[in-house]
Design an enzyme around this catalytic site. Structure first.
Site, PDB file in Angstrom:
ATOM      1  N   ASP A 269     -44.786  10.918 125.353  1.00  0.00           N
ATOM      2  CA  ASP A 269     -45.530   9.888 124.600  1.00  0.00           C
ATOM      3  C   ASP A 269     -45.729   8.624 125.435  1.00  0.00           C
ATOM      4  O   ASP A 269     -46.572   7.796 125.120  1.00  0.00           O
ATOM      5  CB  ASP A 269     -44.851   9.574 123.257  1.00  0.00           C
TER       6      ASP A 269
ATOM      7  N   TYR B 146     -46.150   3.392 115.328  1.00  0.00           N
ATOM      8  CA  TYR B 146     -45.967   3.662 116.757  1.00  0.00           C
ATOM      9  C   TYR B 146     -47.318   3.481 117.435  1.00  0.00           C
ATOM     10  O   TYR B 146     -48.331   3.983 116.933  1.00  0.00           O
ATOM     11  CB  TYR B 146     -45.477   5.100 116.993  1.00  0.00           C
TER      12      TYR B 146
ATOM     13  N   GLU C  83     -42.109   1.017 118.409  1.00  0.00           N
ATOM     14  CA  GLU C  83     -41.242   1.347 119.547  1.00  0.00           C
ATOM     15  C   GLU C  83     -40.777   0.146 120.356  1.00  0.00           C
ATOM     16  O   GLU C  83     -39.876   0.279 121.184  1.00  0.00           O
ATOM     17  CB  GLU C  83     -41.913   2.371 120.474  1.00  0.00           C
TER      18      GLU C  83
ATOM     19  N   HIS D  74     -47.508   3.225 121.380  1.00  0.00           N
ATOM     20  CA  HIS D  74     -47.416   3.856 122.714  1.00  0.00           C
ATOM     21  C   HIS D  74     -48.631   3.539 123.578  1.00  0.00           C
ATOM     22  O   HIS D  74     -49.279   4.428 124.128  1.00  0.00           O
ATOM     23  CB  HIS D  74     -47.227   5.379 122.579  1.00  0.00           C
TER      24      HIS D  74
ATOM     25  N   ARG E 248     -45.374  13.847 108.996  1.00  0.00           N
ATOM     26  CA  ARG E 248     -44.659  12.673 108.494  1.00  0.00           C
ATOM     27  C   ARG E 248     -45.594  11.770 107.698  1.00  0.00           C
ATOM     28  O   ARG E 248     -46.800  11.869 107.784  1.00  0.00           O
ATOM     29  CB  ARG E 248     -44.076  11.861 109.660  1.00  0.00           C
TER      30      ARG E 248
ATOM     31  N   LYS F 274     -48.090   7.593 113.384  1.00  0.00           N
ATOM     32  CA  LYS F 274     -48.620   7.720 114.750  1.00  0.00           C
ATOM     33  C   LYS F 274     -49.723   6.705 115.010  1.00  0.00           C
ATOM     34  O   LYS F 274     -50.329   6.152 114.089  1.00  0.00           O
ATOM     35  CB  LYS F 274     -49.165   9.135 114.973  1.00  0.00           C
TER      36      LYS F 274
END
Ligand SMILES: NC(=O)c1ccc[n+]([C@@H]2O[C@H](COP(=O)([O-])OP(=O)(O)OC[C@H]3O[C@@H](n4cnc5c(N)ncnc54)[C@H](O)[C@@H]3O)[C@@H](O)[C@H]2O)c1
Length: 364
Positions: free
Chosen positions: A270, A94, A118, A96, A15, A75
């Site tokens: 994740d 993101y 997120e 996480h 991505r 990411k």
């Protein structure tokens, strides 16, 4: 404002955080977009397309990180990127962090304004930037599970849809949110026997209405999970407690009771995973066996379909990125409560309670 777009470096990641269409939008609003060369290629977007949309280019990730006011990524930064982060920089991606204490520490050390996709919320309490990737991971979980059930890759040899005269495979989906509902959709579409469990009965009601008896809905409690997992060919872990470490819902004891060659796809990996003791896997080696059961625990599943995922992600991020460009990041955060919910780190501290609780500290 200079928006920096580095190439993603997580294993198998395809991505990119910017499409030519998003680039056109933000440059027309006055931003400068600095792309790492060929950052969009794996998602099918060429530098020529970005150039036509107003982007400029840098030959290395270092140069992108160094010059950008805001880094727009997909990411979370990996260890190799820790040294590239600039003091006080804004990072929109993101994160996480509940499953990444080392990164959380780095973000604090560098005083990064870390806005996590997120945890950005919409006015109805949903997570609009998590949703599209969850939908993709949910849909993928069934085709991945179906593949790893095949005999040649160590599976039990069950065809999820069966054929007339044979039992279809049993798919057990734990969590009926975005990823879970889309897993149910694909599994039911394939003709599998589907059971879905959630703590939230409203989610189950929606699925019950939609599938009218074709899918069994059950409240998630240890007894129900244990009974369903025991007869499952494919278990999909799709639970979430926002920003927190995923709860353990499927225990080792339950996994031991599964038939050899059955498959677990833990989408929630994740956030640490919802299967007791599950270990991360990667696109290079996506599964391992424990108790004779294939475990799939790749934290960036949407990378498998980089083009669709890039389009799905950026259509969701676009209004937020545009707002940040138009207002500047501080005013955007002050005026948009939902975007402000995305802030996980700021000024050297973790400012999102659940994240601080999960990692066990709130500053480096
Ligand atoms: N691995 C990947 O590539 C990937 C991709 C996208 C999303 N995800 C992750 O998938 C997870 C799920 O995301 P989502 O968007 O579907 O979340 P969601 O909030 O839409 O749904 C989660 C559901 O889990 C339920 N739940 C919580 N505790 C439960 C329990 N003990 N038993 C049963 N249900 C329980 C909630 O009630 C909710 O309905 C998240 O961790 C998300 O980050 C992973």
């Amino acid at each position: 404002m200079i928006i920096g777009v580095p190439k993603e470096i997580k294993i198998g990641e395809k991505r990119v955080s910017m499409t030519p269409s998003l680039c056109r939008r933000v440059t027309s609003l006055g931003a400068q977009v600095l792309m790492e060369k060929n950052a969009g290629l794996t998602a099918g977007f060429t530098d020529a397309e970005y150039k036509a949309a107003g982007a400029t280019f840098a030959a290395s990730a270092e140069k992108v990180w160094k010059s950008a006011d805001m880094i727009l990524k997909v990411k979370e930064p990996l260890e190799a990127e820790f040294g590239l982060m600039q003091q006080g920089q804004t990072l929109f991606t993101y994160l996480h962090l509940a499953a990444g204490p080392a990164l959380a520490k780095q973000l604090c050390k560098k005083g990064i304004l870390g806005i996590a996709y997120e945890t950005v919320e919409s006015s109805d309490g949903q997570f609009p930037l998590l949703k599209p990737m969850s939908q993709i991971a949910g849909r993928l979980s069934i085709q991945i599970g179906a593949y790893f059930l095949q005999s040649q890759v160590g599976g039990s040899g069950v065809l999820l849809g069966g054929i007339p005269g044979t039992m279809p495979g049993h798919v057990v989906v734990v969590g009926a949110g975005n990823s879970g509902a889309h897993a149910v959709r694909m599994a039911a579409g394939m003709g599998a026997r589907v059971t879905v469990l959630d703590l939230d009965t409203r989610k189950l009601e929606v699925l019950d209405q939609e599938y009218r008896g074709k899918v069994v809905t059950l409240v998630s409690n240890p007894a129900n999970v244990e009974a369903e997992v025991a007869s499952a060919d494919l278990v999909v872990g799709a639970v979430l407690i926002p920003a927190a470490k995923a709860p353990t819902v499927v225990t080792k004891k339950m996994v031991k009771n599964m038939r050899p060659g059955s498959v677990i796809v833990d989408i929630a990996i994740d956030q640490g995973g919802c299967v007791e003791g599950i270990q991360y896997t990667s696109h290079e080696k996506p599964t391992y066996q424990e108790f004779g059961v294939n475990h799939y625990a790749v934290p960036n599943m949407p990378a498998l379909v980089g083009r669709t995922s890039t389009l799905g992600l950026t259509q969701a991020t676009e209004p937020y990125v545009a707002m940040i460009v138009q207002k500047g990041v501080e005013r955007a955060l002050a005026e948009h409560k939902g975007l402000a919910k995305g802030v996980n780190t700021r000024g050297g501290r973790i400012v999102y309670g659940e994240v601080a609780k999960a990692v066990g500290f709130d500053q480096a």
